[in-house]
Design a protein around this motif. Structure first.
Motif, PDB file in Angstrom:
ATOM      1  N   LEU A   1     -18.135   2.889 -24.924  1.00 10.64           N
ATOM      2  CA  LEU A   1     -19.502   3.010 -25.405  1.00 10.64           C
ATOM      3  C   LEU A   1     -19.961   1.603 -25.777  1.00 10.64           C
ATOM      4  N   ASP A   2     -20.160   0.789 -24.739  1.00  9.97           N
ATOM      5  CA  ASP A   2     -20.622  -0.586 -24.909  1.00  9.97           C
ATOM      6  C   ASP A   2     -22.127  -0.635 -24.730  1.00  9.97           C
ATOM      7  N   SER A   3     -22.694  -1.813 -24.938  1.00  7.39           N
ATOM      8  CA  SER A   3     -24.136  -1.962 -24.750  1.00  7.39           C
ATOM      9  C   SER A   3     -24.527  -1.892 -23.278  1.00  7.39           C
ATOM     10  N   ASP A   4     -23.576  -2.223 -22.364  1.00 10.55           N
ATOM     11  CA  ASP A   4     -23.919  -2.229 -20.939  1.00 10.55           C
ATOM     12  C   ASP A   4     -23.259  -1.111 -20.137  1.00 10.55           C
ATOM     13  N   LYS A   5     -22.373  -0.321 -20.755  1.00  9.98           N
ATOM     14  CA  LYS A   5     -21.775   0.820 -20.061  1.00  9.98           C
ATOM     15  C   LYS A   5     -21.242   1.831 -21.061  1.00  9.98           C
ATOM     16  N   ALA A   6     -21.210   3.094 -20.594  1.00 10.87           N
ATOM     17  CA  ALA A   6     -20.726   4.172 -21.444  1.00 10.87           C
ATOM     18  C   ALA A   6     -20.177   5.275 -20.556  1.00 10.87           C
ATOM     19  N   GLY A   7     -19.161   5.976 -21.037  1.00 11.17           N
ATOM     20  CA  GLY A   7     -18.623   7.106 -20.294  1.00 11.17           C
ATOM     21  C   GLY A   7     -17.127   7.232 -20.438  1.00 11.17           C
ATOM     22  N   VAL A   8     -16.581   8.156 -19.650  1.00  4.66           N
ATOM     23  CA  VAL A   8     -15.153   8.453 -19.694  1.00  4.66           C
ATOM     24  C   VAL A   8     -14.616   8.490 -18.270  1.00  4.66           C
ATOM     25  N   ILE A   9     -13.486   7.824 -18.055  1.00  6.22           N
ATOM     26  CA  ILE A   9     -12.777   7.901 -16.783  1.00  6.22           C
ATOM     27  C   ILE A   9     -11.328   8.221 -17.091  1.00  6.22           C
ATOM     28  N   ASN A  10     -10.798   9.232 -16.419  1.00  2.67           N
ATOM     29  CA  ASN A  10      -9.387   9.594 -16.543  1.00  2.67           C
ATOM     30  C   ASN A  10      -8.793   9.623 -15.146  1.00  2.67           C
ATOM     31  N   ILE A  11      -7.682   8.916 -14.956  1.00  7.63           N
ATOM     32  CA  ILE A  11      -7.039   8.875 -13.648  1.00  7.63           C
ATOM     33  C   ILE A  11      -5.531   8.884 -13.827  1.00  7.63           C
ATOM     34  N   ASP A  12      -4.867   9.699 -13.015  1.00  8.86           N
ATOM     35  CA  ASP A  12      -3.410   9.667 -12.959  1.00  8.86           C
ATOM     36  C   ASP A  12      -2.982   9.881 -11.514  1.00  8.86           C
ATOM     37  N   GLY A  13      -1.714  10.107 -11.296  1.00  7.93           N
ATOM     38  CA  GLY A  13      -1.208  10.257  -9.943  1.00  7.93           C
ATOM     39  C   GLY A  13      -1.720  11.480  -9.214  1.00  7.93           C
ATOM     40  N   ASP A  14      -2.322  12.448  -9.932  1.00  8.71           N
ATOM     41  CA  ASP A  14      -2.780  13.689  -9.320  1.00  8.71           C
ATOM     42  C   ASP A  14      -4.282  13.915  -9.363  1.00  8.71           C
ATOM     43  N   LYS A  15      -4.966  13.399 -10.388  1.00 12.04           N
ATOM     44  CA  LYS A  15      -6.367  13.758 -10.582  1.00 12.04           C
ATOM     45  C   LYS A  15      -7.202  12.576 -11.076  1.00 12.04           C
ATOM     46  N   LEU A  16      -8.466  12.576 -10.656  1.00  8.73           N
ATOM     47  CA  LEU A  16      -9.446  11.591 -11.099  1.00  8.73           C
ATOM     48  C   LEU A  16     -10.649  12.337 -11.652  1.00  8.73           C
TER      49      LEU A  16
ATOM     50  N   ALA B   1       0.828  -1.209   0.000  1.00  6.30           N
ATOM     51  CA  ALA B   1       0.000   0.000   0.000  1.00  6.30           C
ATOM     52  C   ALA B   1       0.859   1.254   0.000  1.00  6.30           C
ATOM     53  N   PHE B   2       1.899   1.285   0.826  1.00  5.54           N
ATOM     54  CA  PHE B   2       2.738   2.470   0.885  1.00  5.54           C
ATOM     55  C   PHE B   2       3.555   2.654  -0.379  1.00  5.54           C
ATOM     56  N   THR B   3       4.010   1.577  -1.013  1.00  7.72           N
ATOM     57  CA  THR B   3       4.776   1.735  -2.243  1.00  7.72           C
ATOM     58  C   THR B   3       3.895   2.131  -3.404  1.00  7.72           C
ATOM     59  N   SER B   4       2.601   1.818  -3.344  1.00 11.46           N
ATOM     60  CA  SER B   4       1.710   2.190  -4.441  1.00 11.46           C
ATOM     61  C   SER B   4       1.185   3.609  -4.305  1.00 11.46           C
ATOM     62  N   CYS B   5       1.425   4.257  -3.181  1.00  8.88           N
ATOM     63  CA  CYS B   5       0.838   5.572  -2.919  1.00  8.88           C
ATOM     64  C   CYS B   5       1.317   6.662  -3.858  1.00  8.88           C
ATOM     65  N   ASN B   6       2.550   6.632  -4.305  1.00  6.28           N
ATOM     66  CA  ASN B   6       3.086   7.726  -5.106  1.00  6.28           C
ATOM     67  C   ASN B   6       3.167   7.394  -6.589  1.00  6.28           C
ATOM     68  N   GLN B   7       2.549   6.336  -7.012  1.00  5.76           N
ATOM     69  CA  GLN B   7       2.630   5.909  -8.394  1.00  5.76           C
ATOM     70  C   GLN B   7       1.502   6.485  -9.229  1.00  5.76           C
ATOM     71  N   ASP B   8       1.737   6.474 -10.531  1.00  2.00           N
ATOM     72  CA  ASP B   8       0.660   6.712 -11.480  1.00  2.00           C
ATOM     73  C   ASP B   8      -0.072   5.379 -11.600  1.00  2.00           C
ATOM     74  N   PRO B   9      -1.372   5.346 -11.366  1.00  2.00           N
ATOM     75  CA  PRO B   9      -2.075   4.069 -11.389  1.00  2.00           C
ATOM     76  C   PRO B   9      -1.978   3.327 -12.719  1.00  2.00           C
ATOM     77  N   ALA B  10      -1.814   4.051 -13.816  1.00  2.00           N
ATOM     78  CA  ALA B  10      -1.740   3.402 -15.126  1.00  2.00           C
ATOM     79  C   ALA B  10      -0.534   2.470 -15.221  1.00  2.00           C
ATOM     80  N   ASP B  11       0.539   2.792 -14.523  1.00  2.00           N
ATOM     81  CA  ASP B  11       1.771   2.012 -14.611  1.00  2.00           C
ATOM     82  C   ASP B  11       1.876   0.916 -13.563  1.00  2.00           C
ATOM     83  N   ALA B  12       0.972   0.894 -12.604  1.00  2.00           N
ATOM     84  CA  ALA B  12       1.072  -0.033 -11.483  1.00  2.00           C
ATOM     85  C   ALA B  12       0.213  -1.274 -11.702  1.00  2.00           C
ATOM     86  N   GLU B  13       0.710  -2.397 -11.239  1.00  2.00           N
ATOM     87  CA  GLU B  13      -0.087  -3.624 -11.222  1.00  2.00           C
ATOM     88  C   GLU B  13      -1.064  -3.585 -10.048  1.00  2.00           C
ATOM     89  N   LEU B  14      -0.590  -3.024  -8.946  1.00  2.00           N
ATOM     90  CA  LEU B  14      -1.412  -2.828  -7.753  1.00  2.00           C
ATOM     91  C   LEU B  14      -1.336  -1.353  -7.386  1.00  2.00           C
TER      92      LEU B  14
END
Length: 133
Positions: A98-113, A21-34
């Motif tokens: 834009l699938d039949s069961d979900k649609a939308g946009v999510i953007n997440i990085d180390g600073d903003k969601l 948990a502590f090692t994942s705190c400062n990462q960009d989520p896109a690059d992390a496995e956890l």
């Protein structure tokens, strides 16, 4: 003897979890496995399933947990349910679907969601939040 062994195993498991948990705190989520991160901002939710349920512009903390390609977003507001089962490939910060069961946009990085009208059969979520320090 068995009780001591169980206590040792529990302590070891807790230590490993905290280290991850502590090692994942400062990462960009896109690059992390956890990834485990906390974002603070505003969120809205609307659902017509089981009657009209609306939460608009609530100040929230959003706990993000990523394991592999799967994201789960936990909202501190009891009026906004957990958004789970969101799949985003490693190395990608933005999901546009834009699938039949979900649609939308999510953007997440180390600073903003940012969640823009992410809609499933359960409802529609929106959020703008900054990484908690």
């Amino acid at each position: 003897m068995m009780k001591k062994l169980s206590m040792i195993f529990a302590a070891l498991a807790a230590t490993v979890f905290m280290a991850i948990a502590f090692t994942s705190c400062n990462q960009d989520p896109a690059d992390a496995e956890l990834f485990i991160g906390k974002y603070e901002g505003n969120a809205s939710y609307a659902s017509t399933k089981d009657g009209l349920k609306i939460a608009v512009g609530e100040k929230v903390t959003i706990r993000v947990v990523k394991l592999g390609d799967n994201y789960t977003f936990y909202f501190s507001s009891k009026n906004i349910p957990t958004l789970s089962g969101v799949k985003m490939k490693k190395g990608e910060n933005t999901l546009v679907t834009l699938d039949s069961d979900k649609a939308g946009v999510i953007n997440i990085d180390g600073d903003k969601l940012t969640i823009l009208a992410y809609t499933t059969s359960k409802g529609s979520w929106s959020a703008t939040a900054n990484r908690a320090k």
